[in-house]
Design an enzyme around this catalytic site. Structure first.
Site, PDB file in Angstrom:
ATOM      1  N   GLU A  57     -83.611 -56.768  17.017  1.00  0.00           N
ATOM      2  CA  GLU A  57     -82.731 -55.761  17.629  1.00  0.00           C
ATOM      3  C   GLU A  57     -83.478 -54.424  17.584  1.00  0.00           C
ATOM      4  O   GLU A  57     -83.962 -54.021  16.538  1.00  0.00           O
ATOM      5  CB  GLU A  57     -81.412 -55.717  16.844  1.00  0.00           C
ATOM      6  CG  GLU A  57     -80.541 -54.486  17.040  1.00  0.00           C
ATOM      7  CD  GLU A  57     -80.033 -54.309  18.475  1.00  0.00           C
ATOM      8  OE1 GLU A  57     -79.367 -55.204  18.990  1.00  0.00           O
ATOM      9  OE2 GLU A  57     -80.322 -53.236  19.069  1.00  0.00           O
TER      10      GLU A  57
ATOM     11  N   ASP B 178     -79.557 -61.640  24.226  1.00  0.00           N
ATOM     12  CA  ASP B 178     -78.197 -61.083  24.229  1.00  0.00           C
ATOM     13  C   ASP B 178     -78.347 -59.575  24.416  1.00  0.00           C
ATOM     14  O   ASP B 178     -78.217 -58.802  23.476  1.00  0.00           O
ATOM     15  CB  ASP B 178     -77.536 -61.442  22.893  1.00  0.00           C
ATOM     16  CG  ASP B 178     -76.113 -60.934  22.789  1.00  0.00           C
ATOM     17  OD1 ASP B 178     -75.624 -60.311  23.742  1.00  0.00           O
ATOM     18  OD2 ASP B 178     -75.501 -61.151  21.727  1.00  0.00           O
TER      19      ASP B 178
ATOM     20  N   ASP C  47     -77.236 -54.098  29.730  1.00  0.00           N
ATOM     21  CA  ASP C  47     -77.536 -54.185  31.162  1.00  0.00           C
ATOM     22  C   ASP C  47     -79.011 -53.817  31.417  1.00  0.00           C
ATOM     23  O   ASP C  47     -79.659 -53.242  30.553  1.00  0.00           O
ATOM     24  CB  ASP C  47     -76.607 -53.227  31.932  1.00  0.00           C
ATOM     25  CG  ASP C  47     -75.142 -53.639  31.811  1.00  0.00           C
ATOM     26  OD1 ASP C  47     -74.820 -54.777  32.162  1.00  0.00           O
ATOM     27  OD2 ASP C  47     -74.328 -52.806  31.355  1.00  0.00           O
TER      28      ASP C  47
HETATM   29  N1  AG3 Z   1     -74.099 -57.518  26.114  1.00  0.00           N
HETATM   30  C1  AG3 Z   1     -73.769 -56.690  27.214  1.00  0.00           C
HETATM   31  C2  AG3 Z   1     -73.236 -57.343  28.406  1.00  0.00           C
HETATM   32  C3  AG3 Z   1     -73.117 -56.417  29.551  1.00  0.00           C
HETATM   33  C4  AG3 Z   1     -71.895 -55.581  29.571  1.00  0.00           C
HETATM   34  N2  AG3 Z   1     -71.959 -54.653  30.666  1.00  0.00           N
HETATM   35  C5  AG3 Z   1     -71.067 -53.693  30.927  1.00  0.00           C
HETATM   36  N3  AG3 Z   1     -69.993 -53.533  30.214  1.00  0.00           N
HETATM   37  N4  AG3 Z   1     -71.332 -52.891  31.911  1.00  0.00           N
HETATM   38  C6  AG3 Z   1     -73.093 -57.701  25.157  1.00  0.00           C
HETATM   39  C7  AG3 Z   1     -73.570 -57.912  23.790  1.00  0.00           C
HETATM   40  C8  AG3 Z   1     -72.655 -58.812  23.049  1.00  0.00           C
HETATM   41  N5  AG3 Z   1     -73.285 -59.371  21.900  1.00  0.00           N
END
Ligand code: AG3
Length: 286
Positions: free
Chosen positions: A106, A155, A158
């Site tokens: 991360e 994961d 965007d």
């Molecule tokens: N990952 C982000 C997904 C995209 C969400 N986009 C948005 N709200 N515009 C999520 C991480 C979860 N572990």
């Protein structure tokens, strides 16, 4: 006080959630991190003003980003998770006693620290002894890896800001190299619905397809993401997500899930025609 959080889902659409309390707000080296207490969705994590996960619907995302690959490939022992600072993906992975090692990379340690404190529902399993946390750029981390992981889960946020590098050709190529001969790559694949998200998803599909012999997309319903219609990518060197699914073996594990089951697994690869067309647009013409 009448407090609402609003995210733009497209330049012409706004999505708002009523907020009881703004529990945390901080600025890391990479992004703005907020935790909201809300009456409908419980606690909500936002990064740079975009919803990443909520207590009420995160199970859909985290189960579906994890169990589809786990139920397809019977010998996953070594897993790399990129992004995922809220810990939800790792929480699902540690349900499998057969997984021996999980490296989680991360970029932003502050996201993990904040989620450990405010989002225990997702973050509490980050302390599992099989989990090794690396706070660095996933793009750089995979460059050094070869033939190591049975599964890589991306994961990410965007495809702009800190997550941008995780949508590049260079990154997907390095993931291919970092995977074993039977390896699977699952990635957060954006949404087909609003134009900007659809562009991101088409670009990702085009790039991933260039490396993997099997490159599919599957869908989920996530109420708090733009349009609620979201996709994951399933790219694989050997296993087909439907032919190689062993439903009775997975059911035999007795894992508790609230969204995933082997029927949803198969059904999630059945795509609406407009999504199939978007994908075909970027696939090589024969
Ligand atoms: N990952 C982000 C997904 C995209 C969400 N986009 C948005 N709200 N515009 C999520 C991480 C979860 N572990």
């Amino acid at each position: 006080m009448n407090l609402w959080f609003t995210e733009h889902h497209s330049p012409n659409v706004k999505f708002s959630i009523k907020v009881d309390k703004h529990l945390y707000s901080g600025q890391s080296e990479f992004q703005k991190i907020d935790i909201l207490q809300t009456p409908e969705f419980g606690r909500v994590l936002t990064l740079d003003g975009l919803v990443m996960c909520t207590e009420k619907d995160e199970f859909i995302y985290h189960e579906m980003i994890t169990h589809v690959a786990m139920a397809t490939h019977p010998h996953i022992k070594n897993v790399l998770v990129i992004g995922a600072g809220d810990g939800g993906t790792v929480r699902e992975l540690v349900k499998y006693p057969t997984i021996e090692n999980i490296d989680m990379v991360e970029i932003d340690q502050m996201v993990v620290d904040v989620c450990m404190e405010y989002m225990p529902q997702t973050a509490s399993k980050l302390t599992d002894p099989r989990v090794h946390l690396y706070f660095e750029d996933g793009l750089k981390f995979v460059r050094k890896k070869e033939n190591e992981y049975d599964l890589i889960i991306v994961d990410s946020t965007d495809p702009f800001g800190p997550g941008e590098g995780l949508f590049t050709k260079e990154f997907y190529g390095n993931c291919y190299k970092a995977l074993t001969e039977e390896g699977i790559l699952v990635n957060q694949h954006e949404s087909p619905f609003y134009e900007e998200d659809a562009l991101g998803m088409k670009r990702a599909h085009q790039k991933i397809m260039g490396f993997f012999p099997i490159s599919d997309v599957y869908q989920v319903h996530i109420p708090t993401y733009p349009s609620g219609h979201w996709l994951f990518g399933f790219a694989s060197k050997k296993f087909d997500p439907i032919q190689d699914l062993d439903a009775s073996a997975w059911n035999g594990l007795g894992l508790e899930t609230r969204y995933y089951n082997p029927k949803i697994h198969v059904g999630s690869f059945a795509l609406p025609n407009y999504v199939k067309e978007q994908l075909k647009d970027v696939e090589p013409k024969h």
